[in-house]
Design a protein around this motif. Structure first.
Motif, PDB file in Angstrom:
ATOM      1  N   VAL A  46       6.497   5.365   4.608  1.00 41.74           N
ATOM      2  CA  VAL A  46       7.221   4.433   3.741  1.00 41.74           C
ATOM      3  C   VAL A  46       7.810   5.216   2.581  1.00 41.74           C
ATOM      4  N   ARG A  65      11.824  -0.950  -0.453  1.00 42.35           N
ATOM      5  CA  ARG A  65      11.366   0.293   0.172  1.00 42.35           C
ATOM      6  C   ARG A  65      11.925   0.380   1.584  1.00 42.35           C
ATOM      7  N   PHE A  93      10.964   1.426   5.574  1.00 39.07           N
ATOM      8  CA  PHE A  93       9.991   1.771   6.609  1.00 39.07           C
ATOM      9  C   PHE A  93      10.657   2.847   7.461  1.00 39.07           C
ATOM     10  N   VAL A 123       1.669   4.200   5.848  1.00 32.76           N
ATOM     11  CA  VAL A 123       1.977   2.793   6.102  1.00 32.76           C
ATOM     12  C   VAL A 123       0.718   1.943   5.930  1.00 32.76           C
ATOM     13  N   ASP A 158       2.960  -3.267   5.010  1.00 28.76           N
ATOM     14  CA  ASP A 158       4.208  -2.638   5.442  1.00 28.76           C
ATOM     15  C   ASP A 158       4.504  -2.964   6.904  1.00 28.76           C
ATOM     16  N   TYR A 194       7.664  -5.016   8.301  1.00 31.83           N
ATOM     17  CA  TYR A 194       8.567  -4.374   9.255  1.00 31.83           C
ATOM     18  C   TYR A 194       8.777  -5.265  10.484  1.00 31.83           C
TER      19      TYR A 194
END
Length: 298
Positions: A5, A168, A170, A190, A194, A198
């Motif tokens: 990330v 942010r 991924f 991650v 996250d 995602y």
């Protein structure tokens, strides 16, 4: 595949790091269309701020940086009964930032032709292997149907691939080169949050496709309808200009010409992209043309 990330600031640092030692290509707005929409092209950038990663599509595909419209394959010089040949391939490092999944899938098709054949192209290989590819997810473009052909997702063929999670990115890491780059910026591991974000974002992108094309059994249908009136109908509209081949991310037909000097002391072998829609594409000696009509060339 490894995942990390990156904050938005860390990604900017990553681009600036790449700029220090590479020619960098990215999407830039070059004009505004009659419909008010921005027109983008993949062009060289010198600053992170020049990147427009929110673009929808570009006028020309990324293949132009791997298969240039015209390139000199070799040159020859003749001296009485002796001769010398000079062959040059691009080895300068380059990075292309902001490719969409469909763009990268197009490159993978070209890889199958120019890399994995019995006789790989050293010209294509030198560009492909010296190019860092950083891709990014995006919402479907207007009329886009890449979901129907499985081109909206990519799992290889890139060094880094980004999915925007708001504050942010991924990051999917697809190569050793990409891993080494990520180790030079402030990337973190991650978390479960996250991963959840995602998956949610990927589902949102997939559900946003409104254009769907049925491609099941398409090869057989094309063979069965080889003489269909539909070819005549679209042939009547075709300008035989070859623009579709220039805009296509996977068309690679080309011709090679010899260009000797007037005194025959030197010559060059030049490759130039061609199009099967051009009237002279299937012309052979004696001016016989196997595909003389526009509909036969579609």
């Amino acid at each position: 595949m490894l995942f990390k990330v990156l904050s938005k600031d860390a990604f900017a640092d990553l681009v600036r790091l790449i700029l220090e030692s590479n020619e960098v290509i990215g999407p830039k707005q070059v004009a505004t269309g009659a419909d008010g929409k921005p027109i983008h092209q993949y062009l060289p950038i010198s600053r992170f701020e020049e990147l427009d990663l929110g673009y929808e599509t570009t006028e020309f595909p990324a293949k132009t940086y791997f298969l240039p419209y015209r390139e000199t394959l070799s040159t020859f010089r003749f001296d009485e009964e002796d001769w010398d040949q000079d062959i040059r391939c691009r080895i300068q490092r380059r990075a292309i930032i902001g490719l969409h999944a469909c763009d990268i899938n197009g490159l993978l098709k070209l890889d199958k032709v120019f890399e994995r054949d019995a006789f790989p192209s050293p010209y294509y290989l030198s560009r492909r292997r010296n190019t860092l590819v950083v891709g990014i997810d995006h919402m479907p473009c207007e009329g886009g149907f890449c979901h129907s052909v499985g081109a909206n997702v990519v799992t290889h063929g890139f060094d880094l691939f980004l999915t925007d999670l708001g504050d942010r990115y991924f990051v999917s890491i697809g190569s050793d080169r990409g891993f080494n780059l990520m180790s030079k910026v402030d990337a973190r591991d991650v978390t479960d949050d996250d991963t959840h974000d995602y998956i949610t974002e990927r589902r949102r992108i997939s559900d946003a496709f409104v254009t769907h094309v049925r491609v099941q059994n398409l090869p057989n249908l094309l063979d069965l309808e080889f003489e269909s009136p539909v070819w005549q109908r679209w042939g009547d509209k075709c300008l035989s200009c070859g623009s579709c081949a220039m805009a296509c991310p996977t068309c690679y037909c080309y011709g090679v010409t010899e260009q000797p000097s007037m005194d025959l002391s030197e010559s060059a072998k030049v490759k130039q992209l061609h199009s099967c829609n051009l009237v002279d594409f299937a012309m052979v000696a004696g001016e016989h043309n196997f595909r003389p009509s526009r509909e036969s060339r579609l």
